[in-house]
Design an enzyme around this catalytic site. Structure first.
Site, PDB file in Angstrom:
ATOM      1  N   LYS A 164     151.826  25.264  60.311  1.00 31.88           N
ATOM      2  CA  LYS A 164     152.961  26.529  60.530  1.00 31.88           C
ATOM      3  C   LYS A 164     153.617  27.319  60.977  1.00 31.88           C
ATOM      4  O   LYS A 164     154.864  28.083  61.964  1.00 31.88           O
ATOM      5  CB  LYS A 164     153.902  26.552  59.330  1.00 31.88           C
ATOM      6  CG  LYS A 164     154.300  25.665  58.087  1.00 31.88           C
ATOM      7  CD  LYS A 164     154.241  25.325  56.887  1.00 31.88           C
ATOM      8  CE  LYS A 164     154.331  23.671  55.678  1.00 31.88           C
ATOM      9  NZ  LYS A 164     154.157  23.798  54.784  1.00 31.88           N
ATOM     10  N   GLN A 181     154.030  27.427  50.206  1.00 32.27           N
ATOM     11  CA  GLN A 181     153.196  26.900  50.333  1.00 32.27           C
ATOM     12  C   GLN A 181     152.954  26.330  48.978  1.00 32.27           C
ATOM     13  O   GLN A 181     152.527  26.658  48.021  1.00 32.27           O
ATOM     14  CB  GLN A 181     151.697  27.320  50.839  1.00 32.27           C
ATOM     15  CG  GLN A 181     151.102  25.739  51.593  1.00 32.27           C
ATOM     16  CD  GLN A 181     151.521  24.696  52.568  1.00 32.27           C
ATOM     17  OE1 GLN A 181     153.078  25.052  53.289  1.00 32.27           O
ATOM     18  NE2 GLN A 181     151.991  23.945  51.988  1.00 32.27           N
ATOM     19  N   ASP A 192     162.880  24.863  53.117  1.00 32.58           N
ATOM     20  CA  ASP A 192     161.917  23.281  52.620  1.00 32.58           C
ATOM     21  C   ASP A 192     163.453  23.123  51.780  1.00 32.58           C
ATOM     22  O   ASP A 192     162.122  21.961  51.850  1.00 32.58           O
ATOM     23  CB  ASP A 192     161.341  24.152  51.019  1.00 32.58           C
ATOM     24  CG  ASP A 192     159.775  24.393  51.595  1.00 32.58           C
ATOM     25  OD1 ASP A 192     158.979  23.524  52.334  1.00 32.58           O
ATOM     26  OD2 ASP A 192     158.708  24.806  50.909  1.00 32.58           O
TER      27      ASP A 192
HETATM   28  N1  GUN Z   1     152.959  21.610  50.077  1.00 29.50           N
HETATM   29  C1  GUN Z   1     152.844  20.078  50.808  1.00 29.50           C
HETATM   30  N2  GUN Z   1     153.739  19.813  51.563  1.00 29.50           N
HETATM   31  C2  GUN Z   1     154.587  21.160  51.450  1.00 29.50           C
HETATM   32  C3  GUN Z   1     156.174  21.122  51.744  1.00 29.50           C
HETATM   33  O1  GUN Z   1     156.706  20.595  52.588  1.00 29.50           O
HETATM   34  N3  GUN Z   1     156.122  22.793  51.515  1.00 29.50           N
HETATM   35  C4  GUN Z   1     155.390  23.102  50.824  1.00 29.50           C
HETATM   36  N4  GUN Z   1     156.587  24.916  50.276  1.00 29.50           N
HETATM   37  N5  GUN Z   1     154.546  23.265  50.264  1.00 29.50           N
HETATM   38  C5  GUN Z   1     154.117  21.654  50.650  1.00 29.50           C
END
Ligand code: GUN
Length: 279
Positions: free
Chosen positions: A52, A96, A119
């Site tokens: 990211k 996350q 998100d």
């Molecule tokens: N963990 C697995 N997929 C995601 C996601 O799309 N966003 C976040 N914040 N955590 C995750």
């Protein structure tokens, strides 16, 4: 042999479009900024967070990394989110997941300002998606829709089966497919005769988190198969929820793992970050 849906290539196209948009914003003195919080050092989360941050750098989005210890308390994390909610320089906040078990994940998600919820997990974002008003869409399901559209796959009127009902992928993927006028069925661990239902799908979206669970018997000849799973297994290559070698010859289109849905999640997150600037 199936057409391979190249998520890496499609996500690159999207990132390049977004990069041009950010260049324009920067020319007007606006620099989008994403705060990324990781609690603890789960190796998979570290890889995702790293990807990211790399994507932010590529596109020109400023990223603020908060890598905080596993022992961080819930109230400390909520205080950090509150600070970022009130920081006008920060457009988007991402925590996350998963979080350590002593922290209430839902409480944390709902603490993020809906204006910065890149998100798309907050109650406001989920509500907006459900009734079709403007809001942040969750990244993985939005990425699946883009993969289908940019591969020229018709969704309207198609029979879509979603396997999995998580809040992050299964449920929102079903809602977005419904929004695109598919006829949608959601299956889960209690579904009876899963093989029969799956084998009636024109578009099969699999997000159950079980390595190579979906076999050729679950798939109709010529179906579109979207595999959201990703599993690291000791001594073996990465695999998805779909038994690729067996399903690929039968499918019309299929996403590989890696290089299918995964890169799209990040591209859609970047899109949400730019949307956040306009909020
Ligand atoms: N963990 C697995 N997929 C995601 C996601 O799309 N966003 C976040 N914040 N955590 C995750």
């Amino acid at each position: 042999m199936a057409n391979k849906i190249d998520g890496k290539k499609i996500s690159q196209e999207i990132k390049d479009e977004l990069k041009a948009e950010v260049e324009q914003l920067r020319e007007n003195g606006v620099v989008p900024c994403l705060a990324v919080i990781q609690v603890g050092a789960d190796p998979a989360s570290t890889v995702y967070v790293g990807n990211k941050k790399k994507a932010c750098e590529y596109i020109g989005i400023r990223s603020l990394a908060y890598e905080i210890p596993e022992e961080t308390t819930e109230s400390e994390l909520l205080a950090l989110i509150d600070e970022l909610n009130n920081n006008d320089e920060v457009n988007g906040i991402l925590v996350q997941l998963p979080l350590p078990s002593h922290i209430d994940e839902n409480k944390v998600i709902q603490a993020i300002s809906p204006l910065k919820d890149v998100d798309g997990f907050s109650e406001k974002s989920v509500g907006a998606m459900t009734i079709g008003t403007n809001g942040y869409l969750p990244c993985t399901p939005a990425g699946i829709i883009q993969l289908l559209k940019r591969s020229g796959i018709e969704i309207s009127g198609k029979n879509c089966v979603v396997v999995g009902r998580s809040n992050i992928v299964g449920k929102p993927a079903a809602l977005l497919m419904l929004r695109e006028n598919a006829t949608v069925t959601i299956c889960h661990s209690r579904t009876k005769d899963l093989k029969k239902i799956c084998s009636e799908a024109d578009i099969l979206i699999v997000a159950i988190g079980k390595p190579e669970f979906i076999t050729a018997d679950h798939v109709k000849e010529g179906a579109v198969v979207i595999d959201v799973g990703i599993h690291r297994r000791e001594g073996k290559k990465l695999c998805g929820d779909v038994k690729y070698d067996e399903v690929e010859p039968k499918a019309g289109y299929i996403t590989p793992v890696p290089g299918g849905v995964g890169p799209m999640t990040i591209a859609m997150l970047m899109e949400n970050c730019i949307k956040a600037v306009r909020k």
